[in-house]
Motif scaffolding. Structure first.
Motif, PDB file in Angstrom:
ATOM      1  N   PHE A  42       0.836  -1.197   0.000  1.00 35.82           N
ATOM      2  CA  PHE A  42       0.000   0.000   0.000  1.00 35.82           C
ATOM      3  C   PHE A  42       0.872   1.248   0.000  1.00 35.82           C
ATOM      4  N   HIS A  44       1.252   5.636   1.037  1.00 40.36           N
ATOM      5  CA  HIS A  44       1.243   6.359   2.313  1.00 40.36           C
ATOM      6  C   HIS A  44      -0.162   6.671   2.801  1.00 40.36           C
ATOM      7  N   ARG A  45      -1.162   6.510   1.932  1.00 40.28           N
ATOM      8  CA  ARG A  45      -2.561   6.688   2.340  1.00 40.28           C
ATOM      9  C   ARG A  45      -3.206   5.361   2.742  1.00 40.28           C
ATOM     10  N   TRP A  46      -2.450   4.276   2.634  1.00 42.08           N
ATOM     11  CA  TRP A  46      -2.953   2.907   2.806  1.00 42.08           C
ATOM     12  C   TRP A  46      -3.851   2.476   1.661  1.00 42.08           C
ATOM     13  N   ASN A  73      -8.546   0.315   0.615  1.00 40.75           N
ATOM     14  CA  ASN A  73      -7.739   1.085   1.560  1.00 40.75           C
ATOM     15  C   ASN A  73      -7.755   0.352   2.895  1.00 40.75           C
ATOM     16  N   PHE A  74      -6.594  -0.149   3.301  1.00 40.45           N
ATOM     17  CA  PHE A  74      -6.558  -1.010   4.479  1.00 40.45           C
ATOM     18  C   PHE A  74      -6.832  -0.229   5.765  1.00 40.45           C
ATOM     19  N   LEU A  75      -6.388   1.017   5.844  1.00 39.70           N
ATOM     20  CA  LEU A  75      -6.671   1.812   7.035  1.00 39.70           C
ATOM     21  C   LEU A  75      -8.168   2.053   7.180  1.00 39.70           C
ATOM     22  N   MET A  99      -3.135   1.489  14.201  1.00 41.21           N
ATOM     23  CA  MET A  99      -3.339   2.117  12.893  1.00 41.21           C
ATOM     24  C   MET A  99      -3.592   3.613  13.031  1.00 41.21           C
ATOM     25  N   HIS A 102      -0.242   5.252  13.422  1.00 39.86           N
ATOM     26  CA  HIS A 102       0.447   5.397  12.144  1.00 39.86           C
ATOM     27  C   HIS A 102      -0.206   6.484  11.293  1.00 39.86           C
ATOM     28  N   HIS A 151       4.187  -1.924  13.424  1.00 40.02           N
ATOM     29  CA  HIS A 151       3.618  -3.086  12.745  1.00 40.02           C
ATOM     30  C   HIS A 151       4.620  -4.227  12.681  1.00 40.02           C
TER      31      HIS A 151
END
Length: 215
Positions: A42, A44-46, A73-75, A99, A102, A151
């Motif tokens: 991913f 920097h925005r996830w 988007n994982f975040l 998260m 981060h 992580h």
């Protein structure tokens, strides 16, 4: 493109402008697919750039969501998807708060990024999550120490849809080669462990969003 394969997405995956970078990602996608454990790349925005079949299998049972699918988007998935707690064990303390930590660091580095600003607005619209971000997160980091937000190396609980894994743990391994780093990407692999027995089921969610009570 190989790096655009996978489940249907609600938005296009990020694509680097350089043809050489695109070719590298195509080859890297083949490498990722050869990994038996869930693995994802991913930015920097996830926003998810690459994911393998094992990653898609892990999250294959979650319902549709307009903005928080794990392959988009994982975040956003961790924070906002109502089904996140059914896959991510100890959802609040083991996944949401790290998260959020981060995310706070990313906002410090890329404060004007529109994608991060959009996530920040969505956090602000949820009173409990906003309280966790503004008041609970600093207190939690002081209490558990800076290593808890990392992580790489962390061991976190999962609920895998395959009964051979079931309720288990995973060790998060960060393994990002220089070429991916230069593109601004990060790779994360969830190394699954043998199934463990738990008596408590995953915490359900409230009002269609992930519940945060660790503040």
């Amino acid at each position: 493109m190989a790096y655009q394969a996978g489940w249907q997405r609600s938005q296009p995956r990020p694509v680097p402008e350089s043809l050489e970078a695109q070719a590298y990602l195509q080859d890297y996608a083949a490498l990722l697919e050869a990994v038996a454990f869930p693995s994802v790349v991913f930015d920097h925005r996830w926003d998810v750039v690459l994911s393998n079949a094992a990653f898609e299998t892990l999250f294959g049972g979650v319902g549709p969501h307009p903005t928080a699918m794990p392959g988009d988007n994982f975040l956003r998935f961790v924070l906002f998807h109502p089904d996140a707690a059914t896959v991510l064990g100890e959802h609040e303390s083991s996944w949401c708060l790290p998260m959020l930590a981060h995310f706070a660091a990313a906002v410090e580095r890329h404060g004007q990024d529109r994608g991060l600003q959009s996530i920040r607005r969505d956090i602000a619209q949820d009173p409990i999550m906003e309280a966790a971000y503004r008041q609970g997160l600093p207190h939690w980091i002081r209490a558990v120490g800076p290593d808890a937000v990392e992580h790489d190396g962390a061991v976190r609980p999962l609920v895998h849809p395959d009964p051979r894994w079931g309720r288990t743990d995973c060790r998060i391994v960060g393994e990002t080669p220089k070429a991916l780093q230069d593109m601004g990407y990060t790779r994360m692999t969830l190394v699954l462990r043998e199934a463990r027995h738990m008596t408590a089921g995953p915490r359900r969610t409230r009002n269609g969003a992930a519940e945060l009570r660790v503040v």
